[in-house]
Design a protein around this motif. Structure first.
Motif, PDB file in Angstrom:
ATOM      1  N   PHE A   1      -9.303  -6.419  -4.693  1.00 36.97           N
ATOM      2  CA  PHE A   1      -9.529  -6.682  -3.281  1.00 36.97           C
ATOM      3  C   PHE A   1      -9.665  -5.384  -2.513  1.00 36.97           C
ATOM      4  O   PHE A   1      -9.207  -4.332  -2.945  1.00 36.97           O
ATOM      5  CB  PHE A   1      -8.377  -7.516  -2.705  1.00 36.97           C
ATOM      6  N   VAL A   2     -10.285  -5.474  -1.362  1.00 33.26           N
ATOM      7  CA  VAL A   2     -10.522  -4.281  -0.552  1.00 33.26           C
ATOM      8  C   VAL A   2      -9.677  -4.344   0.714  1.00 33.26           C
ATOM      9  O   VAL A   2      -9.672  -5.341   1.423  1.00 33.26           O
ATOM     10  CB  VAL A   2     -12.013  -4.165  -0.163  1.00 33.26           C
ATOM     11  N   VAL A   3      -8.961  -3.271   0.978  1.00 36.78           N
ATOM     12  CA  VAL A   3      -8.233  -3.116   2.236  1.00 36.78           C
ATOM     13  C   VAL A   3      -8.747  -1.840   2.868  1.00 36.78           C
ATOM     14  O   VAL A   3      -8.662  -0.774   2.273  1.00 36.78           O
ATOM     15  CB  VAL A   3      -6.712  -3.006   1.996  1.00 36.78           C
ATOM     16  N   SER A   4      -9.295  -1.938   4.034  1.00 38.55           N
ATOM     17  CA  SER A   4      -9.862  -0.742   4.662  1.00 38.55           C
ATOM     18  C   SER A   4      -9.625  -0.752   6.157  1.00 38.55           C
ATOM     19  O   SER A   4      -9.168  -1.740   6.720  1.00 38.55           O
ATOM     20  CB  SER A   4     -11.370  -0.669   4.392  1.00 38.55           C
ATOM     21  N   THR A   5      -9.899   0.368   6.797  1.00 42.06           N
ATOM     22  CA  THR A   5      -9.732   0.465   8.241  1.00 42.06           C
ATOM     23  C   THR A   5     -10.922  -0.075   9.002  1.00 42.06           C
ATOM     24  O   THR A   5     -10.920  -0.097  10.217  1.00 42.06           O
ATOM     25  CB  THR A   5      -9.513   1.937   8.656  1.00 42.06           C
TER      26      THR A   5
ATOM     27  N   PHE B   1      -4.055   8.723   1.104  1.00 44.91           N
ATOM     28  CA  PHE B   1      -4.108   7.285   1.374  1.00 44.91           C
ATOM     29  C   PHE B   1      -5.293   6.953   2.275  1.00 44.91           C
ATOM     30  O   PHE B   1      -6.027   5.987   2.022  1.00 44.91           O
ATOM     31  CB  PHE B   1      -2.815   6.813   2.039  1.00 44.91           C
ATOM     32  N   MET B   2      -5.479   7.732   3.324  1.00 48.49           N
ATOM     33  CA  MET B   2      -6.582   7.456   4.244  1.00 48.49           C
ATOM     34  C   MET B   2      -7.925   7.557   3.541  1.00 48.49           C
ATOM     35  O   MET B   2      -8.846   6.779   3.824  1.00 48.49           O
ATOM     36  CB  MET B   2      -6.517   8.423   5.428  1.00 48.49           C
TER      37      MET B   2
ATOM     38  N   ASN C   1     -11.607   9.433   6.123  1.00 48.19           N
ATOM     39  CA  ASN C   1     -11.314  10.830   5.814  1.00 48.19           C
ATOM     40  C   ASN C   1     -10.759  11.551   7.036  1.00 48.19           C
ATOM     41  O   ASN C   1     -11.337  11.498   8.126  1.00 48.19           O
ATOM     42  CB  ASN C   1     -12.579  11.546   5.322  1.00 48.19           C
ATOM     43  N   ILE C   2      -9.609  12.190   6.853  1.00 48.08           N
ATOM     44  CA  ILE C   2      -8.991  12.977   7.915  1.00 48.08           C
ATOM     45  C   ILE C   2      -8.581  14.325   7.337  1.00 48.08           C
ATOM     46  O   ILE C   2      -8.317  14.440   6.137  1.00 48.08           O
ATOM     47  CB  ILE C   2      -7.759  12.274   8.522  1.00 48.08           C
ATOM     48  N   ASP C   3      -8.517  15.344   8.201  1.00 43.82           N
ATOM     49  CA  ASP C   3      -8.067  16.635   7.706  1.00 43.82           C
ATOM     50  C   ASP C   3      -6.545  16.691   7.724  1.00 43.82           C
ATOM     51  O   ASP C   3      -5.871  15.786   8.260  1.00 43.82           O
ATOM     52  CB  ASP C   3      -8.679  17.784   8.510  1.00 43.82           C
TER      53      ASP C   3
ATOM     54  N   LYS D   1       0.826  -1.203   0.000  1.00 50.78           N
ATOM     55  CA  LYS D   1       0.000   0.000   0.000  1.00 50.78           C
ATOM     56  C   LYS D   1       0.866   1.262   0.000  1.00 50.78           C
ATOM     57  O   LYS D   1       0.531   2.261  -0.615  1.00 50.78           O
ATOM     58  CB  LYS D   1      -0.940   0.012   1.211  1.00 50.78           C
ATOM     59  N   PHE D   2       2.004   1.192   0.683  1.00 53.63           N
ATOM     60  CA  PHE D   2       2.913   2.341   0.711  1.00 53.63           C
ATOM     61  C   PHE D   2       3.481   2.616  -0.682  1.00 53.63           C
ATOM     62  O   PHE D   2       3.443   3.736  -1.186  1.00 53.63           O
ATOM     63  CB  PHE D   2       4.059   2.088   1.701  1.00 53.63           C
ATOM     64  N   PHE D   3       4.004   1.568  -1.315  1.00 52.62           N
ATOM     65  CA  PHE D   3       4.657   1.751  -2.608  1.00 52.62           C
ATOM     66  C   PHE D   3       3.665   2.057  -3.735  1.00 52.62           C
ATOM     67  O   PHE D   3       4.048   2.619  -4.754  1.00 52.62           O
ATOM     68  CB  PHE D   3       5.491   0.518  -2.966  1.00 52.62           C
ATOM     69  N   LYS D   4       2.408   1.690  -3.534  1.00 52.00           N
ATOM     70  CA  LYS D   4       1.414   1.953  -4.574  1.00 52.00           C
ATOM     71  C   LYS D   4       0.628   3.239  -4.291  1.00 52.00           C
ATOM     72  O   LYS D   4      -0.287   3.587  -5.028  1.00 52.00           O
ATOM     73  CB  LYS D   4       0.465   0.763  -4.704  1.00 52.00           C
TER      74      LYS D   4
END
Length: 373
Positions: free
Chosen positions: A335-339, A265-266, A272-274, A245-248
């Motif tokens: 695929f889904v990667v989420s928090t 990224f978030m 969503n973050i400010d 995820k970092f490299f992409k």
């Protein structure tokens, strides 16, 4: 009263029973259950068991069996323990290395062997992050002496693994190092960033202030649990997901992730973050004060926060190296990667919930023994 007595077992039956106990222990994939089963083996130990253990170590091709033996070296003859553990510490299979790290903890070593084991453990800490690095420090801590190992521990304040950094600082507090002494030693190192030095001194100053006020302070090492082989591989694949995820993701010209890139990224993982929040998150992991984070710092920031599906973890098994190009080429768009926590996700917090049992079985007895000496 009619008391039924179980018939006496013949020597052959005793042999078969003992062999079954040993086989059951060697094949056990759960770390907690293997701890219980090794006790039964020791209570019913036979010459045939000793010969089978010798074959396991001689062949060295059954990862599960070798790992179980290395995690419980007391099952071996005393002359076999250290050679087996030294071999395990230098093995190519990471889970074998982790098992040897666990097994060497609390082992009685000669002064010469102590130097050798300390050197190997320091190398392992330097070359790894996660459970291997943190467990290596746990075993190393029992061998550290003050002031001989002071500078080596100070250098670990800049280790990419948060747990290793924290445990190194806790050790410095435990030897009652003064703020002045730590400041002087930190200034001798050109490798440790100013931000790391400032943070370490502030933490030590706060600790000493509480002590001077008469507060009872206990700063135990933070331990990583001991995973099974399956769990270990999942953790390795979980790390690969985060690195991918970092490299992409978007990065700045220096290849780092700043607040704006982290914010993007978030958003990509439905969080969503400010910008102010992103800056705060970056600052918490940025060890050098550069205002951005590298891949190790990104992993430290995201570790345990992302819920990763089994499908993604399975796909990550195909990537076997730490090569950046491989991570960048990985295609997980389907695929889904989420928090958010979803069904079929890696049970990250389950891993940490097993910490307590690992501490009491593999660490606390040795620490109590040292305190009572």
């Amino acid at each position: 009263a009619n008391c039924r007595q179980s018939p006496m077992q013949t020597p052959e039956e005793n042999k078969e029973s003992g062999e079954a106990l040993l086989t059951d222990f060697l094949e056990e994939v759960d770390v907690d259950r293997s701890t219980l089963k090794v006790t039964k083996v020791l209570e019913n130990f036979t010459e045939q068991m000793k010969e089978e253990l010798h074959r396991v170590l001689e062949n060295w091709n059954n990862v599960q069996a070798v790992a179980n033996v290395l995690q419980h070296p007391m099952i071996l003859e005393e002359t076999q323990r250290l050679p087996a553990l030294l071999k395990g510490l230098q093995d190519q299979e990471k889970y074998i290395v982790l098992s040897a790290i666990v097994g060497v903890q609390g082992l009685k070593l000669s002064p010469e062997t102590t130097i050798q084991v300390k050197s190997i453990l320091m190398d392992l800490i330097g070359a790894n992050v996660g459970v291997v690095a943190s467990r290596a420090f746990t075993s190393l801590e029992l061998l550290l002496t003050y002031p001989d190992d002071l500078m080596q521990v100070i250098e670990l304040l800049y280790h990419p693994d948060r747990t290793v950094r924290g445990n190194a600082l806790n050790w410095l507090k435990s030897v009652k190092l003064s703020e002045e002494s730590l400041s002087s030693l930190l200034n001798e190192s050109d490798d440790i960033p100013k931000k790391v030095k400032t943070k370490a001194l502030a933490s030590l100053r706060q600790h000493q202030q509480k002590v001077s006020e008469g507060q009872w302070i206990w700063s135990p090492s933070v331990l990583s649990f001991i995973p099974s082989i399956i769990e270990f591989k999942r953790l390795e694949n979980y790390r690969k997901v985060i690195i991918t995820k970092f490299f992409k993701s978007q990065r700045n010209e220096a290849g780092l992730m700043g607040p704006q890139e982290l914010q993007a990224f978030m958003e990509s993982v439905n969080r969503n973050i400010d910008l102010a929040k992103a800056e705060k998150m970056i600052n918490a992991e940025d060890l050098t004060g550069k205002g951005a984070i590298d891949v190790d710092e990104f992993f430290s920031l995201m570790d345990g926060k992302l819920s990763v599906s089994d499908a993604v973890l399975d796909q990550m098994s195909k990537i076997s190296t730490e090569d950046a190009e491989e991570y960048e080429a990985a295609d997980f768009s389907s695929f889904v990667v989420s928090t958010s926590t979803t069904a079929g996700s890696v049970p990250v917090y389950y891993f940490y919930s097993r910490l307590l049992l690992s501490y009491f079985y593999f660490s606390l007895p040795h620490r109590l023994q040292n305190w009572m000496v």
